[in-house]
Design a protein around this motif. Sequence first.
Motif, PDB file in Angstrom:
ATOM      1  N   LEU A  40       0.417  -6.902  -1.877  1.00  9.75           N
ATOM      2  CA  LEU A  40      -0.548  -5.824  -2.043  1.00  9.75           C
ATOM      3  C   LEU A  40      -0.731  -5.149  -0.696  1.00  9.75           C
ATOM      4  O   LEU A  40      -1.023  -5.812   0.303  1.00  9.75           O
ATOM      5  CB  LEU A  40      -1.893  -6.367  -2.536  1.00  9.75           C
ATOM      6  CG  LEU A  40      -1.881  -7.158  -3.840  1.00  9.75           C
ATOM      7  CD1 LEU A  40      -3.274  -7.677  -4.149  1.00  9.75           C
ATOM      8  CD2 LEU A  40      -1.335  -6.321  -4.987  1.00  9.75           C
ATOM      9  N   GLN A  41      -0.572  -3.831  -0.666  1.00  6.60           N
ATOM     10  CA  GLN A  41      -0.718  -3.092   0.580  1.00  6.60           C
ATOM     11  C   GLN A  41      -2.076  -2.405   0.596  1.00  6.60           C
ATOM     12  O   GLN A  41      -2.389  -1.611  -0.285  1.00  6.60           O
ATOM     13  CB  GLN A  41       0.424  -2.082   0.737  1.00  6.60           C
ATOM     14  CG  GLN A  41       1.763  -2.793   0.888  1.00  6.60           C
ATOM     15  CD  GLN A  41       2.879  -1.860   1.265  1.00  6.60           C
ATOM     16  OE1 GLN A  41       3.092  -0.845   0.622  1.00  6.60           O
ATOM     17  NE2 GLN A  41       3.594  -2.210   2.322  1.00  6.60           N
ATOM     18  N   PHE A  42      -2.881  -2.740   1.599  1.00  2.81           N
ATOM     19  CA  PHE A  42      -4.269  -2.291   1.673  1.00  2.81           C
ATOM     20  C   PHE A  42      -4.454  -0.908   2.283  1.00  2.81           C
ATOM     21  O   PHE A  42      -5.454  -0.259   2.004  1.00  2.81           O
ATOM     22  CB  PHE A  42      -5.110  -3.303   2.470  1.00  2.81           C
ATOM     23  CG  PHE A  42      -5.559  -4.461   1.642  1.00  2.81           C
ATOM     24  CD1 PHE A  42      -6.879  -4.566   1.233  1.00  2.81           C
ATOM     25  CD2 PHE A  42      -4.671  -5.443   1.240  1.00  2.81           C
ATOM     26  CE1 PHE A  42      -7.308  -5.620   0.452  1.00  2.81           C
ATOM     27  CE2 PHE A  42      -5.086  -6.510   0.459  1.00  2.81           C
ATOM     28  CZ  PHE A  42      -6.403  -6.589   0.059  1.00  2.81           C
ATOM     29  N   ILE A  43      -3.551  -0.452   3.130  1.00  7.81           N
ATOM     30  CA  ILE A  43      -3.712   0.844   3.789  1.00  7.81           C
ATOM     31  C   ILE A  43      -2.605   1.799   3.360  1.00  7.81           C
ATOM     32  O   ILE A  43      -2.870   2.948   3.020  1.00  7.81           O
ATOM     33  CB  ILE A  43      -3.721   0.704   5.330  1.00  7.81           C
ATOM     34  CG1 ILE A  43      -4.823  -0.266   5.795  1.00  7.81           C
ATOM     35  CG2 ILE A  43      -3.858   2.066   5.992  1.00  7.81           C
ATOM     36  CD1 ILE A  43      -6.248   0.185   5.534  1.00  7.81           C
ATOM     37  N   LYS A  44      -1.378   1.323   3.378  1.00  8.98           N
ATOM     38  CA  LYS A  44      -0.244   2.186   3.037  1.00  8.98           C
ATOM     39  C   LYS A  44      -0.399   2.749   1.635  1.00  8.98           C
ATOM     40  O   LYS A  44      -0.884   2.074   0.745  1.00  8.98           O
ATOM     41  CB  LYS A  44       1.062   1.405   3.140  1.00  8.98           C
ATOM     42  CG  LYS A  44       1.383   0.998   4.558  1.00  8.98           C
ATOM     43  CD  LYS A  44       2.626   0.139   4.628  1.00  8.98           C
ATOM     44  CE  LYS A  44       2.884  -0.266   6.064  1.00  8.98           C
ATOM     45  NZ  LYS A  44       3.001  -1.679   6.221  1.00  8.98           N
ATOM     46  N   PRO A  60      11.813  -9.785 -11.512  1.00 14.20           N
ATOM     47  CA  PRO A  60      10.368  -9.970 -11.496  1.00 14.20           C
ATOM     48  C   PRO A  60       9.877 -10.987 -10.467  1.00 14.20           C
ATOM     49  O   PRO A  60       8.687 -11.221 -10.376  1.00 14.20           O
ATOM     50  CB  PRO A  60      10.071 -10.465 -12.906  1.00 14.20           C
ATOM     51  CG  PRO A  60      11.271 -11.298 -13.244  1.00 14.20           C
ATOM     52  CD  PRO A  60      12.444 -10.570 -12.588  1.00 14.20           C
ATOM     53  N   ALA A  61      10.781 -11.568  -9.686  1.00 18.06           N
ATOM     54  CA  ALA A  61      10.365 -12.586  -8.720  1.00 18.06           C
ATOM     55  C   ALA A  61       9.509 -12.006  -7.600  1.00 18.06           C
ATOM     56  O   ALA A  61       8.676 -12.704  -7.025  1.00 18.06           O
ATOM     57  CB  ALA A  61      11.588 -13.286  -8.128  1.00 18.06           C
ATOM     58  N   PHE A  62       9.710 -10.722  -7.290  1.00 19.71           N
ATOM     59  CA  PHE A  62       8.952 -10.073  -6.226  1.00 19.71           C
ATOM     60  C   PHE A  62       8.402  -8.753  -6.745  1.00 19.71           C
ATOM     61  O   PHE A  62       9.114  -7.965  -7.363  1.00 19.71           O
ATOM     62  CB  PHE A  62       9.841  -9.808  -5.009  1.00 19.71           C
ATOM     63  CG  PHE A  62       9.159  -9.046  -3.897  1.00 19.71           C
ATOM     64  CD1 PHE A  62       8.137  -9.636  -3.167  1.00 19.71           C
ATOM     65  CD2 PHE A  62       9.523  -7.754  -3.579  1.00 19.71           C
ATOM     66  CE1 PHE A  62       7.498  -8.943  -2.139  1.00 19.71           C
ATOM     67  CE2 PHE A  62       8.901  -7.051  -2.549  1.00 19.71           C
ATOM     68  CZ  PHE A  62       7.887  -7.656  -1.835  1.00 19.71           C
ATOM     69  N   SER A  63       7.119  -8.532  -6.506  1.00 18.70           N
ATOM     70  CA  SER A  63       6.514  -7.256  -6.866  1.00 18.70           C
ATOM     71  C   SER A  63       5.581  -6.831  -5.742  1.00 18.70           C
ATOM     72  O   SER A  63       5.026  -7.668  -5.034  1.00 18.70           O
ATOM     73  CB  SER A  63       5.739  -7.362  -8.184  1.00 18.70           C
ATOM     74  OG  SER A  63       4.646  -8.241  -8.048  1.00 18.70           O
ATOM     75  N   MET A  64       5.464  -5.527  -5.589  1.00 19.03           N
ATOM     76  CA  MET A  64       4.546  -5.017  -4.575  1.00 19.03           C
ATOM     77  C   MET A  64       3.861  -3.776  -5.100  1.00 19.03           C
ATOM     78  O   MET A  64       4.400  -3.068  -5.953  1.00 19.03           O
ATOM     79  CB  MET A  64       5.241  -4.762  -3.240  1.00 19.03           C
ATOM     80  CG  MET A  64       6.185  -3.613  -3.181  1.00 19.03           C
ATOM     81  SD  MET A  64       7.010  -3.483  -1.558  1.00 19.03           S
ATOM     82  CE  MET A  64       5.702  -2.844  -0.536  1.00 19.03           C
ATOM     83  N   GLU A  65       2.663  -3.562  -4.576  1.00 25.36           N
ATOM     84  CA  GLU A  65       1.864  -2.432  -5.022  1.00 25.36           C
ATOM     85  C   GLU A  65       1.130  -1.836  -3.830  1.00 25.36           C
ATOM     86  O   GLU A  65       0.501  -2.556  -3.059  1.00 25.36           O
ATOM     87  CB  GLU A  65       0.871  -2.919  -6.073  1.00 25.36           C
ATOM     88  CG  GLU A  65       0.123  -1.843  -6.774  1.00 25.36           C
ATOM     89  CD  GLU A  65      -0.717  -2.386  -7.926  1.00 25.36           C
ATOM     90  OE1 GLU A  65      -1.457  -1.573  -8.498  1.00 25.36           O
ATOM     91  OE2 GLU A  65      -0.654  -3.588  -8.238  1.00 25.36           O
ATOM     92  N   GLN A  66       1.213  -0.517  -3.701  1.00 27.28           N
ATOM     93  CA  GLN A  66       0.465   0.186  -2.668  1.00 27.28           C
ATOM     94  C   GLN A  66      -0.894   0.558  -3.242  1.00 27.28           C
ATOM     95  O   GLN A  66      -0.985   1.340  -4.176  1.00 27.28           O
ATOM     96  CB  GLN A  66       1.207   1.454  -2.246  1.00 27.28           C
ATOM     97  CG  GLN A  66       2.468   1.190  -1.461  1.00 27.28           C
ATOM     98  CD  GLN A  66       3.095   2.478  -0.985  1.00 27.28           C
ATOM     99  OE1 GLN A  66       3.278   3.411  -1.744  1.00 27.28           O
ATOM    100  NE2 GLN A  66       3.411   2.533   0.292  1.00 27.28           N
ATOM    101  N   LEU A  67      -1.939  -0.024  -2.670  1.00 23.12           N
ATOM    102  CA  LEU A  67      -3.296   0.220  -3.152  1.00 23.12           C
ATOM    103  C   LEU A  67      -4.113   1.063  -2.179  1.00 23.12           C
ATOM    104  O   LEU A  67      -5.199   1.509  -2.520  1.00 23.12           O
ATOM    105  CB  LEU A  67      -3.994  -1.112  -3.429  1.00 23.12           C
ATOM    106  CG  LEU A  67      -3.295  -1.973  -4.488  1.00 23.12           C
ATOM    107  CD1 LEU A  67      -3.868  -3.381  -4.504  1.00 23.12           C
ATOM    108  CD2 LEU A  67      -3.384  -1.336  -5.850  1.00 23.12           C
ATOM    109  N   GLY A  68      -3.579   1.266  -0.991  1.00 19.70           N
ATOM    110  CA  GLY A  68      -4.247   2.109  -0.011  1.00 19.70           C
ATOM    111  C   GLY A  68      -3.958   3.571  -0.296  1.00 19.70           C
ATOM    112  O   GLY A  68      -3.163   3.909  -1.176  1.00 19.70           O
ATOM    113  N   ILE A  69      -4.591   4.426   0.512  1.00 18.59           N
ATOM    114  CA  ILE A  69      -4.387   5.872   0.322  1.00 18.59           C
ATOM    115  C   ILE A  69      -3.900   6.533   1.614  1.00 18.59           C
ATOM    116  O   ILE A  69      -4.046   7.727   1.793  1.00 18.59           O
ATOM    117  CB  ILE A  69      -5.654   6.562  -0.229  1.00 18.59           C
ATOM    118  CG1 ILE A  69      -6.867   6.310   0.667  1.00 18.59           C
ATOM    119  CG2 ILE A  69      -5.920   6.127  -1.653  1.00 18.59           C
ATOM    120  CD1 ILE A  69      -8.107   7.087   0.254  1.00 18.59           C
TER     121      ILE A  69
END
Length: 178
Positions: A40-44, A60-69
Amino acid sequence: MSLEKRGLIIVYTGDGKGKTTAALGLALRAVGAGLKVRMLQFIKGEWKPAELKAAKWLAPAFSMEQLGIGFVTYKPKRPYEAHLQAAQAAWAQAKVEIASGHQDLLILDEINNAFQLNLLSVREVVGALQGKPEALHVVLTGRGAPPEIIELADLVTEMKAIKHPYEKGIRAQYGIDF
């Protein structure tokens, strides 16, 4: 020989480049060992780094999500309150991930920056990490890791800036820097 299965708390901090890169390297190793990884990316959030494309290949072994703005202090495009809301929403998602049991390694990218910018409560995060499932590994990246996070961690690595191409006017390189 029997290996103890104990989730570690790992911190990559400092003013040098390579914190997210180190976390991604660890993620690659973990996927290779058969572990499930969530980042989970907090700033990017504004840039679309190459690792977003690579993550799709490791699913599906690796997932990522940009949650910052995006940038909070360097040419910010949104008010502080919007960044505060995004960081709080990212932390809410992180708490769900911690409790879910769906992954073996959780990477909280740039969460230390969120502490520095007063977007998140260090005390609340420390409490959640103290109560995490025993086998869950958690990585916290970002500049300026607070003392409470460093104290809690099992491993802390500080990236130290010695030389950077930006000092010569060389812009960030796609695929290398992002």
